[in-house]
Design a protein around this motif. Structure first.
Motif, mmCIF file in Angstrom:
data_model
loop_
_atom_site.group_PDB
_atom_site.id
_atom_site.type_symbol
_atom_site.label_atom_id
_atom_site.label_comp_id
_atom_site.label_asym_id
_atom_site.label_seq_id
_atom_site.Cartn_x
_atom_site.Cartn_y
_atom_site.Cartn_z
ATOM 1 N N LEU A 170 40.195 10.572 -38.016
ATOM 2 C CA LEU A 170 39.109 9.888 -37.307
ATOM 3 C C LEU A 170 38.745 8.579 -37.989
ATOM 4 O O LEU A 170 38.454 7.569 -37.319
ATOM 5 N N GLN A 171 38.779 8.556 -39.321
ATOM 6 C CA GLN A 171 38.479 7.317 -40.037
ATOM 7 C C GLN A 171 39.522 6.239 -39.739
ATOM 8 O O GLN A 171 39.188 5.081 -39.505
ATOM 9 N N ILE A 172 40.793 6.616 -39.724
ATOM 10 C CA ILE A 172 41.854 5.633 -39.475
ATOM 11 C C ILE A 172 41.822 5.161 -38.022
ATOM 12 O O ILE A 172 42.053 3.990 -37.723
ATOM 13 N N ILE A 173 41.514 6.059 -37.101
ATOM 14 C CA ILE A 173 41.421 5.662 -35.689
ATOM 15 C C ILE A 173 40.321 4.621 -35.501
ATOM 16 O O ILE A 173 40.478 3.624 -34.793
ATOM 17 N N VAL A 174 39.184 4.829 -36.155
ATOM 18 C CA VAL A 174 38.076 3.882 -36.038
ATOM 19 C C VAL A 174 38.419 2.552 -36.695
ATOM 20 O O VAL A 174 38.143 1.478 -36.150
ATOM 21 N N ALA A 175 39.062 2.609 -37.881
ATOM 22 C CA ALA A 175 39.336 1.371 -38.623
ATOM 23 C C ALA A 175 40.471 0.565 -38.013
ATOM 24 O O ALA A 175 40.404 -0.668 -37.950
ATOM 25 N N GLU A 176 41.526 1.237 -37.548
ATOM 26 C CA GLU A 176 42.717 0.533 -37.096
ATOM 27 C C GLU A 176 42.774 0.328 -35.586
ATOM 28 O O GLU A 176 43.266 -0.684 -35.110
ATOM 29 N N PHE A 177 42.292 1.316 -34.836
ATOM 30 C CA PHE A 177 42.463 1.279 -33.380
ATOM 31 C C PHE A 177 41.115 1.260 -32.648
ATOM 32 O O PHE A 177 41.037 1.681 -31.498
ATOM 33 N N GLY A 178 40.070 0.810 -33.338
ATOM 34 C CA GLY A 178 38.764 0.772 -32.698
ATOM 35 C C GLY A 178 38.684 -0.203 -31.549
ATOM 36 O O GLY A 178 37.929 0.004 -30.596
ATOM 37 N N THR A 179 39.489 -1.288 -31.603
ATOM 38 C CA THR A 179 39.466 -2.266 -30.515
ATOM 39 C C THR A 179 40.131 -1.726 -29.252
ATOM 40 O O THR A 179 39.815 -2.169 -28.152
ATOM 41 N N MET A 180 41.061 -0.772 -29.408
ATOM 42 C CA MET A 180 41.705 -0.189 -28.236
ATOM 43 C C MET A 180 40.774 0.773 -27.508
ATOM 44 O O MET A 180 40.780 0.842 -26.284
ATOM 45 N N LEU A 181 39.972 1.500 -28.276
ATOM 46 C CA LEU A 181 39.023 2.454 -27.698
ATOM 47 C C LEU A 181 37.660 1.776 -27.625
ATOM 48 O O LEU A 181 36.861 1.827 -28.567
ATOM 49 N N ARG A 182 37.382 1.137 -26.522
ATOM 50 C CA ARG A 182 36.165 0.337 -26.412
ATOM 51 C C ARG A 182 34.907 1.201 -26.341
ATOM 52 O O ARG A 182 33.826 0.749 -26.722
ATOM 53 N N VAL A 183 35.023 2.409 -25.848
ATOM 54 C CA VAL A 183 33.860 3.286 -25.736
ATOM 55 C C VAL A 183 33.887 4.358 -26.814
ATOM 56 O O VAL A 183 32.910 4.558 -27.541
ATOM 57 N N LEU A 184 35.002 5.054 -26.940
ATOM 58 C CA LEU A 184 35.102 6.133 -27.923
ATOM 59 C C LEU A 184 35.179 5.610 -29.350
ATOM 60 O O LEU A 184 34.779 6.311 -30.286
ATOM 61 N N GLY A 185 35.680 4.385 -29.553
ATOM 62 C CA GLY A 185 35.756 3.827 -30.899
ATOM 63 C C GLY A 185 34.395 3.680 -31.558
ATOM 64 O O GLY A 185 34.166 4.217 -32.657
ATOM 65 N N PRO A 186 33.427 2.965 -30.939
ATOM 66 C CA PRO A 186 32.095 2.891 -31.544
ATOM 67 C C PRO A 186 31.395 4.242 -31.671
ATOM 68 O O PRO A 186 30.649 4.467 -32.641
ATOM 69 N N GLU A 187 31.625 5.140 -30.723
ATOM 70 C CA GLU A 187 30.989 6.458 -30.816
ATOM 71 C C GLU A 187 31.563 7.258 -31.985
ATOM 72 O O GLU A 187 30.813 7.941 -32.707
#
Length: 379
Positions: free
Chosen positions: A250-267
């Motif tokens: 979850l940490q890597i998804i937020v740090a690396e792919f947060g721009t791809m997930l526009r809604v789930l990334g910030p959440e």
């Protein structure tokens, strides 16, 4: 008023420059965010390297920064040497950043403790603003304007905290009053009944319009969650395949792919912050499921919480869950295409049928008209 060629040319250049600036603004913003992310990662790696050279406190193991490994917090699963070799250098660096040692956390806290007068002034202003906003929301007008439904809609739109609710409530009060006064001044020359009717209608529309816009925005974000969920599942499955835990994934998804997930990334970023502040992983993830009220998202969160609590392999369940989502998504697309086909039939009848009649029956009608004209002329 005449405009010469030079003035018109300058105005055209200014308009073109403004249009280019508007088009390039998202790219500039994304570049700035990436640059800030790279600087943060470099600073964190440098800080850990300095901490590895420094003497560790008594009873605390020193982090092996030179070897590319970091001391895991208590309770975190230990990775084998084989899985560590499979991880990329980027993932290892991010794992070090997201799981700092106790010495690093203490150093960062000590560095942030002394506050300058400007920081103290900003904190005092922030505290005063929060207190004023809280009093405004606790008043009768605030409770009537910003109800629990509006608060949930704001959270679904990604707007948290007292400040967002206070701004929404203030706009919902001030804008209708301004629009009602403008309508009253516009119809002041007419009858009193007409002026009052226009004023009431303008106030009602301006009062209800923000909630309608907020509801449409929240609905669009919920549909975006359904679109981003298969991507999130694929990312989790790939990161689990290299031996990362749920928290590290979850940490890597937020740090690396947060721009791809526009809604789930910030959440997910907010969930990680809550988890770092002391809440359990189950509480932080269940909040997202209750917020968006999506059955597939709730099923994924239930799966992740069970694996985080009891352990076990999660790759195969994630693969089956992703395939099921893809099948459901294809079924929804087929249903949408079927409805669009029916709608396009009506559009084709309205737009193409008259043209088709003109092209096919037009020459026959013209021939009949000419024949009747010759018959009338002969008589």
């Amino acid at each position: 008023m005449q405009i010469d060629v030079t003035t018109l040319f300058c105005a055209s250049l200014v308009a073109a420059a403004a249009a280019l600036l508007v088009l390039a603004w998202p790219l500039l913003r994304q570049w700035r965010q990436r640059r800030a992310t790279v600087r943060t990662i470099d600073a964190a790696l440098h800080r850990q390297a300095v901490q590895g050279v420094a003497v560790a406190p008594a009873g605390t193991p020193a982090p092996a920064a030179a070897a590319g490994t970091s001391a895991a917090p208590p309770g975190a699963p230990q990775m084998s040497a084989q899985m560590s070799a499979q991880m990329s250098a980027r993932a290892a660096a991010l794992a070090q950043i997201t799981q700092p040692t106790a010495a690093g956390a203490a150093t960062a806290t000590a560095a942030a403790t002394p506050a300058t007068p400007a920081t103290l002034k900003a904190r005092l202003g922030l505290a005063f603003g929060e207190r004023f906003n809280q009093r405004w929301l606790d008043s009768k007008v605030g409770r009537a304007v910003v109800t629990a439904e509006e608060q949930k809609l704001l959270e679904q739109c990604g707007r948290y905290g007292v400040h967002a609710r206070a701004v929404f409530g203030g706009l919902r009060v001030l804008v209708p009053i301004a629009v009602a006064l403008a309508a009253l001044l516009w119809r002041i020359d007419g009858t009193l009944l007409s002026a009052m009717g226009w004023t009431f209608a303008a106030f009602a529309v301006a009062f209800l319009l923000p909630k309608m816009a907020l509801r449409r925005w929240a609905g669009a974000r919920q549909r975006q969650v359904a679109e981003e969920l298969p991507v999130l599942i694929d990312m989790l499955r790939l990161l689990q395949g290299v031996g990362l835990s749920i928290d590290q994934s979850l940490q890597i998804i937020v740090a690396e792919f947060g721009t791809m997930l526009r809604v789930l990334g910030p959440e997910l970023q907010r969930a990680n912050q809550q988890f770092a502040s002391g809440r359990s992983r189950e509480q932080t993830l269940l909040r997202i499921g209750k917020l968006f009220d999506d059955e597939d998202l709730k099923s994924l969160i239930t799966l992740l919480t069970q694996v985080d609590k009891h352990g076990g392999a999660v790759q195969e369940p994630l693969r089956q869950f992703g395939e099921r989502l893809q099948v459901a998504r294809k079924a929804r697309m087929k249903d949408k295409i079927g409805r669009l086909t029916v709608k396009m039939t009506g559009v084709m009848v309205v737009s193409l049928l008259p043209v088709l009649l003109i092209l096919t029956a037009g020459p026959g009608f013209l021939g009949v008209i000419r024949m009747l004209a010759r018959m009338n002329g002969g008589h």
